[in-house]
Design an enzyme around this catalytic site. Structure first.
Site, PDB file in Angstrom:
ATOM      1  N   THR A 147       0.821  -1.215   0.000  1.00 16.51           N
ATOM      2  CA  THR A 147       0.000   0.000   0.000  1.00 16.51           C
ATOM      3  C   THR A 147       0.854   1.264   0.000  1.00 16.51           C
ATOM      4  O   THR A 147       1.981   1.259   0.480  1.00 16.51           O
ATOM      5  CB  THR A 147      -0.977   0.022   1.205  1.00 16.51           C
ATOM      6  OG1 THR A 147      -1.760   1.201   1.147  1.00 16.51           O
ATOM      7  CG2 THR A 147      -0.253  -0.039   2.533  1.00 16.51           C
ATOM      8  N   ARG A 148       0.275   2.335  -0.575  1.00  9.50           N
ATOM      9  CA  ARG A 148       0.921   3.659  -0.531  1.00  9.50           C
ATOM     10  C   ARG A 148      -0.048   4.672   0.033  1.00  9.50           C
ATOM     11  O   ARG A 148       0.179   5.872  -0.054  1.00  9.50           O
ATOM     12  CB  ARG A 148       1.388   4.082  -1.930  1.00  9.50           C
ATOM     13  CG  ARG A 148       0.367   3.899  -3.032  1.00  9.50           C
ATOM     14  CD  ARG A 148       0.795   4.575  -4.300  1.00  9.50           C
ATOM     15  NE  ARG A 148       0.152   5.857  -4.403  1.00  9.50           N
ATOM     16  CZ  ARG A 148      -0.989   6.087  -5.068  1.00  9.50           C
ATOM     17  NH1 ARG A 148      -1.610   5.109  -5.689  1.00  9.50           N
ATOM     18  NH2 ARG A 148      -1.514   7.278  -5.104  1.00  9.50           N
ATOM     19  N   HIS A 153      -7.974   2.211   5.600  1.00 11.88           N
ATOM     20  CA  HIS A 153      -9.233   2.412   6.318  1.00 11.88           C
ATOM     21  C   HIS A 153      -9.908   1.056   6.511  1.00 11.88           C
ATOM     22  O   HIS A 153      -9.308   0.023   6.288  1.00 11.88           O
ATOM     23  CB  HIS A 153     -10.101   3.404   5.544  1.00 11.88           C
ATOM     24  CG  HIS A 153      -9.415   4.728   5.340  1.00 11.88           C
ATOM     25  ND1 HIS A 153      -9.111   5.573   6.383  1.00 11.88           N
ATOM     26  CD2 HIS A 153      -8.920   5.317   4.220  1.00 11.88           C
ATOM     27  CE1 HIS A 153      -8.484   6.640   5.914  1.00 11.88           C
ATOM     28  NE2 HIS A 153      -8.349   6.509   4.605  1.00 11.88           N
ATOM     29  N   HIS A 162      -9.814  -1.567   3.716  1.00 10.97           N
ATOM     30  CA  HIS A 162      -8.508  -2.233   3.551  1.00 10.97           C
ATOM     31  C   HIS A 162      -8.298  -3.281   4.641  1.00 10.97           C
ATOM     32  O   HIS A 162      -7.747  -4.344   4.398  1.00 10.97           O
ATOM     33  CB  HIS A 162      -7.365  -1.217   3.628  1.00 10.97           C
ATOM     34  CG  HIS A 162      -7.504  -0.079   2.683  1.00 10.97           C
ATOM     35  ND1 HIS A 162      -7.979   1.142   3.059  1.00 10.97           N
ATOM     36  CD2 HIS A 162      -7.244   0.012   1.362  1.00 10.97           C
ATOM     37  CE1 HIS A 162      -7.995   1.945   2.020  1.00 10.97           C
ATOM     38  NE2 HIS A 162      -7.569   1.286   0.973  1.00 10.97           N
ATOM     39  N   ARG A 220      -7.829  -4.186  -7.191  1.00  9.19           N
ATOM     40  CA  ARG A 220      -8.248  -3.459  -8.379  1.00  9.19           C
ATOM     41  C   ARG A 220      -7.211  -2.366  -8.649  1.00  9.19           C
ATOM     42  O   ARG A 220      -6.767  -1.707  -7.717  1.00  9.19           O
ATOM     43  CB  ARG A 220      -9.610  -2.840  -8.070  1.00  9.19           C
ATOM     44  CG  ARG A 220     -10.314  -2.255  -9.232  1.00  9.19           C
ATOM     45  CD  ARG A 220     -11.648  -1.692  -8.737  1.00  9.19           C
ATOM     46  NE  ARG A 220     -12.445  -1.231  -9.857  1.00  9.19           N
ATOM     47  CZ  ARG A 220     -12.291  -0.055 -10.432  1.00  9.19           C
ATOM     48  NH1 ARG A 220     -11.385   0.789  -9.988  1.00  9.19           N
ATOM     49  NH2 ARG A 220     -13.039   0.295 -11.448  1.00  9.19           N
TER      50      ARG A 220
END
Ligand code: PPS
Length: 570
Positions: free
Chosen positions: A197-198, A202, A205, A291
Site C-alpha cells: 500500500t501507498r 481504512h 482495507h 483493483r
C-alpha cells in the site's frame, strides 16, 4: 518451479562487503570518481544491496535493459519487469571509462556502494516509456520522471555494498529481506500474505486484508511503501502512524507491519509482478493484488492508463513462473443494509452502497467535518487530522503581483494589519523592496535575477505556509512561469492565493511615486517593468483588484472575505 527460481535457486542476494573489505574500499576512495545518488537511485540501491531486488546484482547493463523493455525478462530469461538503471548526466558519463569503478554516495557524501561500470549508453526514453508504462505520456509520474528528472545516459554494472542508507525514522519497523525471513521462521509463519500500500488504510482495507489472509490460511504482512510513491500522496510519517493504529484491529499475533523503502513507478501490471518478486524475496508466499494495483490514474486524454484488473491478468499469465501466489481481490464497498463490506460484484441491483471518495475525504479533513465510522477507525482519522488540520488552522500565502507603483505594498500592509487584528497565526510580509534589501541584495533585474528573487520569496513563503503561518508576498513577479513554480511549491503545504493588482501602466506612470517611471523613460533605469521589460498579467488569479475602483482598505477587506469563503479564516 519457474525460471525465476531456476536461475538462482531462490537465494537472496547480499551485495554487502564484510566490514574489513568495506573499510579497505572506503580508504581507497581517493582516486575514484563519485556519483551523488538521487533519492530514487538511493531507494533502488538499498533494495539491490539487501537482496530485495534479487536476482539483480547491480544496475542493469544494456542487453538486460533492452530485454526487460521488450520481453519483461533479463537476458538470462528470468522474469524481471522494471528496468533498474543508474541514470547520470552526460558530463559525468563522459569522464567514465568502461571497466572503471566509481563511488555511489548519498547527498551527505556517505559512501554507500561502488559500481564497476560495464555499460554506458544513451537510452531512447520514449521507447522506454512506451515499453514499460504503455505510453509516452508525461501525465504518468514515472514517464514524467524519465523525461524531466532522469539523466540522459545510463551506467550499468555490478554493485558492491559498503553501507546501507541511513534511516532515522521508524527503525523498529524496518527489516531487510533476510531479517523478515528470519522473523517468519522464528514465528513459525509458513504462509505469509503480503499487502502492498501507498495510502492510509481504512476499514475497507482492513476487511480486505483480513479476508484475504483467512482465504489463503496465511499470516498477514502489511508492507507499505515508504520510499517514493505518487507525488501528492499522504506523507509516509503520517501513514505509518496510521498503520500502527490499524494493526491493533487484527487478531493478536496474526499480523506484522514492516516498511518497504521502494521507489514505486506506478507501473500497474508490470509493477504488480515486480512487487511479487520483491515480496517473495522478503519471504512472503502470497501477495494481494486488488483493483488497479499500482495504478497511476488517468492519462492526458482522461482515460485510465491501465484497465482495472489488468495487473491481475498479467500476474495470472506469469503465475507459474513466480514463486509467490497471487490472491486477487475485488473492490469492497459498504452495504448499508448488510452493515458490512461486500465485494463490489456481489452487490444486488437495489442494494444501497455507501462510499467516500479520496477527494471527499480530503474535503472533510480540510473542513473539519465528520468522517463516518463505517469508513475508517477513529484512531486513524485522529492521526490524519493531526497532519491535515482544517483549513482555518492551515498556513497560507497571499501572493500579490502587479506593476511597480500599482499599490501592491499598500494593500499588502492593510491586509497584514487586518490579519494581525484577527490573530491566531503569525503573519509575515515579504514586500518587494524589503526582500531585495534583506534576501536578494546582490540581484538585479535581468530575467534570471528576477526569477531567482521570486523563487527565494516562494521558498520562504512555502516554509511559512508549511508551518501554519501566513505569508504575504508583494513583488512585481512579472513572469507567469515563475509564478506557477511558486504556486506548485506552496499549494501542497497549504493555501495559495494569487492576487493581481491590475492598476494600468498609464495610472502607475501618472502616479510615479518613486520617480522611477520618469527615469525609465529617460533610459536611466534599464529593464524597467512595463517600459523596457515585459509584464505577463495572470490569466486566472484567485482575485483581480482594480485600484481605480477600490481603496486599499476595501481591497484588503475583499481579500479577507475571499479567505473566509475558502475556509482559511473563521
Ligand atoms: S521582481 O521583478 O519581482 O523581482 O521585482 P521586485 O523584487 O518586486 O522589485 C521591484 C522594486 O524594485 C524597484 N525597481 C524596479 N522595478 C522594476 N524594474 C526595474 N528595472 C527596477 N529597478 C528598481 C521598484 O521600486 C520596485 O518596487 P515596487 O514596490 O514594485 O514599486
Amino acid at each position: 518451479m519457474g525460471a525465476f527460481k531456476d536461475a538462482h535457486g531462490g537465494a537472496l542476494r547480499n551485495l554487502y562487503l564484510d566490514a574489513d573489505a568495506a573499510e579497505a574500499v572506503k580508504r581507497g576512495s581517493g582516486g575514484r570518481k563519485s556519483w551523488d545518488l538521487t533519492d530514487r537511485q538511493l531507494c533502488d540501491l538499498e533494495l539491490l544491496m539487501n537482496g530485495g531486488f534479487s536476482p539483480l546484482d547491480g544496475f542493469l547493463g544494456r542487453v538486460d535493459y533492452e530485454s526487460v523493455l521488450t520481453d519483461m525478462r533479463l537476458a538470462s530469461g528470468v522474469l524481471w519487469p522494471i528496468p533498474i538503471t543508474l541514470d547520470v548526466t552526460p558530463a559525468f558519463a563522459d569522464k567514465i571509462e568502461i571497466g572503471e569503478t566509481i563511488d555511489l554516495r548519498d547527498r551527505e557524501g556517505v559512501l554507500n556502494a561502488t559500481l564497476t561500470v560495464t555499460d554506458k549508453w544513451q537510452p531512447d526514453k520514449r521507447a522506454e516509456a512506451i515499453a514499460v508504462f504503455g505510453a509516452d505520456d508525461t501525465t504518468h509520474p514515472a514517464v514524467r520522471y524519465l523525461h524531466d528528472h532522469a539523466g540522459s545516459v545510463y551506467l550499468g554494472g555490478k554493485v558492491q555494498g559498503i553501507e546501507a542508507p541511513m534511516h532515522y525514522d521508524f527503525k523498529h519497523l524496518r527489516d531487510t529481506p533476510q531479517e523478515l525471513r528470519d522473523r517468519f521462521r522464528k514465528l513459525g509463519w509458513r504462509r505469509v500474505i503480503a499487502f502492498q500500500t501507498r495510502n492510509p488504510m481504512h476499514r475497507a482495507h482492513q476487511e480486505l486484508t483480513f479476508r484475504a489472509a483467512q482465504a489463503a490460511e496465511a499470516n498477514l504482512l502489511i508492507q507499505p511503501v515508504v520510499g517514493m510513491t505518487k507525488p501528492g500522496d499522504v506523507d509516509h510519517f503520517t501513514r505509518v502512524r496510521c498503520y500502527e493504529k490499524l494493526i491493533g484491529h487484527y487478531p493478536e499475533q496474526t499480523t506484522a507491519l514492516s516498511l518497504l523503502p521502494l521507489a514505486m513507478r506506478m507501473g500497474g501490471p508490470r509493477e504488480a509482478i515486480w512487487h511479487a518478486i520483491i515480496r517473495k524475496n522478503y519471504g512472503c508466499t502470497h501477495l494481494i493484488v486488488g483493483r488497479d494495483h499500482a495504478g497511476p490514474g488517468h492519462d492526458s486524454a482522461g482515460k485510465p492508463f491501465y484497465g482495472p484488473y489488468e495487473a491481475q491478468e498479467l500476474f495470472a499469465q506469469h503465475q507459474d513462473e513466480l514463486d509467490i501466489t497471487m490472491v486477487p481481490f475485488p473492490n469492497l464497498v459498504y452495504s448499508e443494509s448488510r452493515v458490512q463490506y461486500v465485494a463490489e460484484d456481489k452487490i444486488e441491483p437495489e442494494e444501497k452502497v455507501l462510499s467516500l471518495s479520496g477527494t471527499e475525504l480530503r474535503r472533510r479533513l480540510q473542513e473539519g467535518l465528520d468522517i463516518p465510522e463505517w469508513f475508517s477507525f477513529p484512531e486513524v482519522v485522529d492521526e490524519l487530522r493531526r497532519t491535515h488540520p482544517p483549513r482555518h488552522r492551515q498556513g497560507f500565502t497571499v501572493f500579490f503581483t502587479g506593476l511597480s507603483g500599482s499599490g501592491k505594498s499598500t494593500i499588502a500592509n492593510a491586509l497584514l494589519v487586518k490579519l494581525l487584528e484577527l490573530g491566531g497565526r503569525p503573519v509575515t510580509l515579504l514586500d518587494g523592496d524589503h526582500v531585495r534589501k534583506h534576501l536578494s541584495s546582490e540581484l538585479g533585474f535581468s530575467r534570471e535575477h528576477r526569477d531567482l528573487n521570486i523563487l527565494r520569496i516562494g521558498y520562504v513563503a512555502s516554509e511559512i505556509t508549511k508551518n501554519g503561518g501566513i505569508a504575504i508576498c508583494a513583488p512585481i513577479a512579472p513572469y507567469a512561469a515563475t509564478r506557477r513554480k511558486v504556486r506548485d511549491l506552496i499549494e501542497p503545504m497549504g493555501g495559495f492565493l494569487e492576487i493581481h493588482v491590475a492598476t494600468s501602466l498609464e495610472v502607475c506612470e501618472q502616479r510615479d511615486r518613486k520617480g522611477l517611471y520618469a527615469k525609465a523613460r529617460a533610459g536611466i533605469i534599464k529593464e524597467f517593468t512595463g517600459i523596457s521589460d515585459p509584464y505577463e498579467a495572470p490569466e486566472e488569479p484567485e482575485m483581480r483588484i482594480d485600484t481605480g475602483e477600490l481603496t486599499p482598505d476595501l481591497a484588503a477587506h475583499r481579500i479577507l472575505i475571499k479567505l473566509e469563503s475558502l475556509g482559511f479564516i473563521k
